[in-house]
Design a protein around this motif. Structure first.
Motif, mmCIF file in Angstrom:
data_model
loop_
_atom_site.group_PDB
_atom_site.id
_atom_site.type_symbol
_atom_site.label_atom_id
_atom_site.label_comp_id
_atom_site.label_asym_id
_atom_site.label_seq_id
_atom_site.Cartn_x
_atom_site.Cartn_y
_atom_site.Cartn_z
ATOM 1 N N UNK A 328 -5.129 -30.095 -29.933
ATOM 2 C CA UNK A 328 -3.975 -30.466 -29.099
ATOM 3 C C UNK A 328 -3.765 -31.980 -28.705
ATOM 4 N N UNK A 351 7.155 -14.103 -34.378
ATOM 5 C CA UNK A 351 8.100 -14.737 -33.631
ATOM 6 C C UNK A 351 9.339 -15.071 -34.284
ATOM 7 N N UNK A 360 4.061 -26.426 -31.259
ATOM 8 C CA UNK A 360 3.010 -27.111 -30.860
ATOM 9 C C UNK A 360 3.563 -27.890 -29.591
ATOM 10 N N UNK A 371 5.754 -24.565 -16.291
ATOM 11 C CA UNK A 371 5.246 -23.481 -16.840
ATOM 12 C C UNK A 371 6.291 -22.162 -17.293
ATOM 13 N N UNK A 372 7.410 -22.865 -16.943
ATOM 14 C CA UNK A 372 8.724 -21.781 -17.369
ATOM 15 C C UNK A 372 9.243 -22.306 -18.885
ATOM 16 N N UNK A 373 9.456 -21.266 -19.567
ATOM 17 C CA UNK A 373 10.201 -21.527 -20.940
ATOM 18 C C UNK A 373 11.583 -22.029 -20.591
ATOM 19 N N UNK B 203 8.253 -10.937 -16.335
ATOM 20 C CA UNK B 203 8.552 -12.179 -16.283
ATOM 21 C C UNK B 203 7.528 -13.133 -17.029
ATOM 22 N N UNK B 207 8.771 -15.147 -20.052
ATOM 23 C CA UNK B 207 9.823 -16.200 -19.547
ATOM 24 C C UNK B 207 8.846 -17.495 -19.538
ATOM 25 N N UNK B 208 7.478 -17.018 -19.357
ATOM 26 C CA UNK B 208 6.488 -18.390 -19.221
ATOM 27 C C UNK B 208 5.843 -18.939 -20.304
ATOM 28 N N UNK B 209 5.374 -20.091 -20.274
ATOM 29 C CA UNK B 209 4.480 -20.784 -21.359
ATOM 30 C C UNK B 209 3.207 -19.999 -21.529
ATOM 31 N N UNK B 210 2.788 -19.422 -20.560
ATOM 32 C CA UNK B 210 1.511 -18.554 -20.462
ATOM 33 C C UNK B 210 1.762 -17.275 -21.416
ATOM 34 N N UNK B 211 2.858 -16.625 -21.133
ATOM 35 C CA UNK B 211 3.110 -15.502 -21.814
ATOM 36 C C UNK B 211 3.309 -15.874 -23.395
ATOM 37 N N UNK B 212 3.980 -16.857 -23.656
ATOM 38 C CA UNK B 212 4.036 -17.474 -25.121
ATOM 39 C C UNK B 212 2.753 -17.771 -25.732
ATOM 40 N N UNK B 213 1.847 -18.491 -24.899
ATOM 41 C CA UNK B 213 0.513 -18.635 -25.454
ATOM 42 C C UNK B 213 -0.247 -17.339 -25.997
ATOM 43 N N UNK B 215 0.874 -14.232 -26.349
ATOM 44 C CA UNK B 215 1.581 -13.366 -27.169
ATOM 45 C C UNK B 215 1.352 -14.110 -28.732
ATOM 46 N N UNK B 216 1.230 -15.333 -28.827
ATOM 47 C CA UNK B 216 1.048 -16.047 -29.943
ATOM 48 C C UNK B 216 -0.442 -15.705 -30.524
ATOM 49 N N UNK B 219 -0.572 -12.368 -32.041
ATOM 50 C CA UNK B 219 0.074 -12.116 -33.217
ATOM 51 C C UNK B 219 -0.660 -12.858 -34.315
ATOM 52 N N UNK B 220 -1.202 -14.107 -33.951
ATOM 53 C CA UNK B 220 -1.790 -14.830 -35.199
ATOM 54 C C UNK B 220 -2.717 -15.690 -34.327
ATOM 55 N N UNK B 227 -1.823 -24.680 -33.661
ATOM 56 C CA UNK B 227 -0.818 -25.126 -32.631
ATOM 57 C C UNK B 227 -1.703 -25.813 -31.515
ATOM 58 N N UNK B 229 -3.486 -24.230 -29.257
ATOM 59 C CA UNK B 229 -3.794 -23.336 -28.085
ATOM 60 C C UNK B 229 -5.243 -23.074 -28.032
#
Lengths: 510, 351
Positions: A328, A351, A360, A371-373, B203, B207-213, B215-216, B219-220, B227, B229
């Motif tokens: 990163x 995704x 990234x 922390x919220x998208x 939520x 909705x959160x970047x933590x969830x995005x991370x 899950x990513x 998945x992969x 990326x 992470x």
């Protein structure tokens, strides 16, 4: 007419798509017949049908004028049809002969294997067709080009009359390609017939007699190669005119952006894959790395981007050492990376495009806050890239990436990496497996980046691509830098020798 | 075909199969289902009991589903639940605090207990690539035997050797007005914990970047590394949260539905959580709904058994069959496509 193999009006449907829709191809005895088409045009399906792996929904297959039903690969073998696969199917610790007889071993007294007489036959065949293979060598000790010859011998040993070559040059050096083309000519001279599956027009020009072009599952036409220009064939394949020359001004290199100094990297097997490699890359310049697959290119890139640790040496960006920084941190200090394997590294296939385009930067404003998208900003970002990079998909930004074609997946990655506005853009095999149209487009975007003053590091196994795009070319062999040459002062032959490990000066004279 | 439709089809098939079973064993399926559903929903008390039965299932289902969404197969919800419940019980029996504070500490202890129990496999996976299925099962038995020895040694009940002391009333999620509202049901605050957990997880995932991370990474892993992470940290964190949710199930079970902790019992809700997550297509709301459905079946089967001759095992069989169909939803999908093709062909012939 005496055709060896005829496939007439072949149709094959899979749930949701018609892979082959009325394809006709006729192979004459003793010819090299190219089958040309973009990815997804239906080449592999057609050949799988001929090889008995699928049954056609409609259409007729004739061998020597007699209608046949090819229900499985064994039937195909009996009919004298053999396939040289793109990925070799060889047992590494076995000898050449053992691999060749595997599945049709000659027995001695019921139990004993009669390797000796088999080896003799292999040697005869090898001599007859000029293959020059040692029947007692172990597969793991011989080169990729030799391994391919073993695959060919396998077919000859089983008395195949028709040989199908599936993208045979993807793994070869330019010299090996020339040798292979010689072998193919020998084979036809000895009465065999060849179907050559490829999307490389140059190879068709070099070796094929006739060429059948298919597009979207349909036969567009069959032409005599000698009377047809490359441009004309490309147009048949893509459906519009294509330019091969990349328009490009003389580069104007600026300051050094990437400095690699005696870099050594170990691969996953703990062997030195990159050995004391040094290279400088300047702003406004494209440097291509040429080399045969597996000579340390991947490890070099991964060491720069932080995916593999640096064993010794330094890598610095704009004068600042990158050693020890995380992936990163390196991304954020100005590196963009178009990875070699887009589905493994470049994308989260499950995704959506929107989500992939922030892979990234998801943790930074405006895409997220506390922390919220922020879906609004994410959507806008995606729309922008989709539009400016012509990424096509079923339902726009909400499409799951897995459902997109390879070309569009790649465009999405390139859009994402270019939009991050890096100082250094690393493009690894940026056009692998793409069709002529997408390749043209991606090449233009890479040169555009150079002209904007970015430093571009291009790693490609396609020598044409390296020659077309690069200002300078660094050749890597077995993890070592063989030499750096200016593109304007070199040619394919010289590069080929360097890729095989010859230093520039010691190139053998003829 | 939509995933939630697949789940509904699986449920339908399960119910049909159950009806066949009842008919084959000489019982009236209509009557059977009537009492099964009445048993779960007949009056406020039964509804309350159904909700209480569903509570630990919601939480273990959520635990498994969260792990699934982040690419992990947490098969150790049972052990995490048991250990979380044990921690909460230990706090409840040891500390003297005002009720609200005590309950809060117990819930926290339960969450952290379950989370720690899952962090061990998470760490092993991240660091040494030990598969979590193996290590979470081992942790199940570690929890089982830990409780087996520690409860009699330190929290032994007055009469029975095999269970802990009763929790004092102040250390229980049970609340009289709530119970009165449902006419004497044993529903308790655990249900609200479960509802809050569903909302928080939904939520977090969406909705959160933590969830995005997370899950990513699920998945992969390779693309996540690319990326930038922190993949290993993400794996441990996913297991922490997943285990914590299972720990909350322990709190709801042992300090809500029950008032003491028995030794020598592996809570079945831990494994049912896998089925709940599967049927709920790993979505928080889906898990909630499917846990409620399981709750009805579990609390209704006793009534069905009392009112008819149908053995309660029929209810278990129905659940098992539903799980088969949910797990093989690909078959349902194929059947659907075949029917569609045939219909299209018939139409053509008709023209």
């Amino acid at each position: 007419m005496d055709y060896v193999v005829e496939m007439v009006g072949i149709r094959k449907e899979f749930p949701g798509i018609v892979a082959n829709d009325d394809i006709t191809i006729r192979l004459k005895k003793g010819e090299i017949h190219a089958l040309l088409g973009e990815n997804g045009a239906g080449k592999s399906t057609l050949m799988s049908i001929l090889f008995g792996m699928y049954q056609p929904d409609r259409g007729v297959i004739k061998v020597h004028g007699k209608e046949v039903r090819i229900t499985n690969p064994n039937v195909a073998n009996k009919l004298g049809i053999g396939m040289v696969h793109q990925h070799f199917k060889l047992v590494e610790p076995f000898t050449v002969t053992e691999n060749i007889i595997l599945g049709s071993e000659t027995r001695k007294f019921y139990f004993g294997l009669d390797v000796k007489s088999a080896a003799k036959r292999v040697e005869e065949l090898s001599k007859q067709y000029g293959l020059n293979v040692d029947p007692y060598a172990k597969i793991e000790d011989i080169s990729v080009g030799m391994q391919q010859r073993v695959e060919i011998l396998k077919m000859l040993y089983r008395d195949a009359e028709v040989l199908i070559f599936d993208e045979p040059t993807a793994v070869l050096t330019p010299q090996e390609i020339e040798d292979l083309q010689g072998i193919m000519r020998n084979l036809v001279n000895e009465g065999k017939s060849i179907i050559l599956i490829t999307h490389k027009l140059k190879e068709i020009k070099a070796v094929a007699n006739r060429c059948t072009v298919i597009r979207r599952g349909k036969t567009i036409g069959t032409v005599e190669v000698a009377d047809t220009s490359r441009e004309a064939m490309a147009e048949m394949m893509v459906g519009r005119s294509v330019s091969f020359k990349v328009d490009k001004q003389e580069g104007r290199p600026g300051n050094a952006v990437l400095e690699i100094q005696s870099l050594t990297v170990k691969n996953s097997k703990k062997v030195d894959a990159v050995k004391s490699f040094s290279l400088n890359l300047h702003a406004g310049e494209i440097v291509g790395i040429a080399g045969v697959d597996g000579n340390g290119q991947s490890e070099l890139v991964e060491a720069i981007t932080g995916l593999l640790p640096i064993e010794s040496g330094t890598v610095s960006l704009n004068g600042k050492a990158l050693n020890g920084l995380s992936v990163r941190q390196r991304n954020e200090s100005g590196i963009s990376h178009i990875p070699e394997d887009r589905q493994k590294r470049g994308l989260v296939l499950d995704y959506t495009i929107e989500e992939n385009l922030i892979l990234e930067v998801y943790n930074r404003p405006p895409y997220s806050k506390n922390g919220l998208l922020k879906p609004e900003a994410i959507r806008k970002h995606a729309e922008h890239i989709i539009q400016s990079f012509d990424v096509r998909s079923g339902t726009g930004g909400r499409s799951i990436v897995r459902s997109m074609s390879g070309g569009n997946q790649q465009k999405a990655i390139i859009g994402r990496e270019v939009e991050r506005d890096p100082d250094l853009l690393i493009a690894v095999q940026p056009t692998r497996g793409l069709d002529v149209g997408s390749i043209e487009y991606i090449h233009r975007r890479l040169i555009e980046q150079r002209d904007k003053g970015k430093a571009v590091l291009l790693i490609s196994l396609e020598l044409d691509e390296v020659l077309n795009l690069s200002d300078r070319i660094a050749v890597i062999n077995n993890g070592e830098l063989v030499g750096i040459v200016n593109t304007s002062e070199t040619n394919e032959r010289e590069l080929g020798l360097m890729m095989a490990g010859y230093q520039k000066e010691e190139a053998p004279h003829e | 075909m939509n995933n939630s439709v697949k789940s509904l089809v699986a449920v339908l098939f399960g119910l049909i199969a159950g009806a066949l079973l009842m008919a084959l064993t000489g019982h009236d399926p209509v009557e059977g289902y009537k009492y099964l559903i009445q048993g779960g929903l007949k009056n406020p008390e039964r509804i309350g009991n159904t909700l209480a039965t569903a509570t630990p299932l919601i939480l273990t289902g959520l635990s498994v589903a969260f792990a699934f969404r982040t690419g992990l197969f947490n098969i150790g919800a049972a052990g995490q639940m048991l250990f979380g419940g044990f921690c909460a019980t230990a706090v409840g029996l040891s500390l003297e605090l005002p009720r609200a504070l005590l309950l809060l500490v117990m819930v926290l202890a339960g969450f952290i207990g379950g989370a720690l129990w899952a962090v061990v496999p998470g760490f092993l996976k991240a660091k040494y690539n030990v598969h979590e299925v193996v290590s979470t099962i081992m942790m199940n038995w570690t929890a089982y035997w830990t409780v087996y020895y520690v409860i009699p040694a330190y929290f032994k009940g007055t009469s029975l050797e095999t269970e802990s002391r009763q929790l004092p009333a102040d250390a229980m999620l049970h609340q009289q007005w709530l119970s009165d509202m449902f006419q004497g049901s044993y529903i308790n605050f655990g249900f609200f914990i479960a509802v809050i957990a569903v909302l928080v997880v939904a939520f977090l995932i969406n909705k959160t970047t933590l969830g995005y991370e997370l899950k990513a990474v699920g998945f992969n892993r390779h693309a996540s590394e690319y990326a930038g992470i922190a993949v290993k940290r993400s794996i441990v964190l996913s297991m922490f949260i997943s285990g914590g949710l299972a720990g909350l199930a322990g709190v709801a079970q042992y300090a809500g539905n029950a008032s003491s902790l028995q030794i020598g019992v592996m809570p079945s809700q831990g494994f049912d959580g896998i089925a709940v997550a599967l049927l709920g297509i790993n979505a928080p709301v889906g898990v909630f709904v499917s846990a409620l459905f399981f709750g009805i079946l579990y609390s209704g089967r006793g009534f069905m058994n009392a009112m008819t001759e149908i053995p309660p095992e029929i209810a278990d069989s129905i659940i098992a069959i539903i799980i088969y169909f949910a797990a093989t939803s690909i078959l349902i999908e194929r059947l659907y496509h075949k029917l569609k093709l045939r219909r299209a062909a018939n139409k053509k012939q008709g023209e």
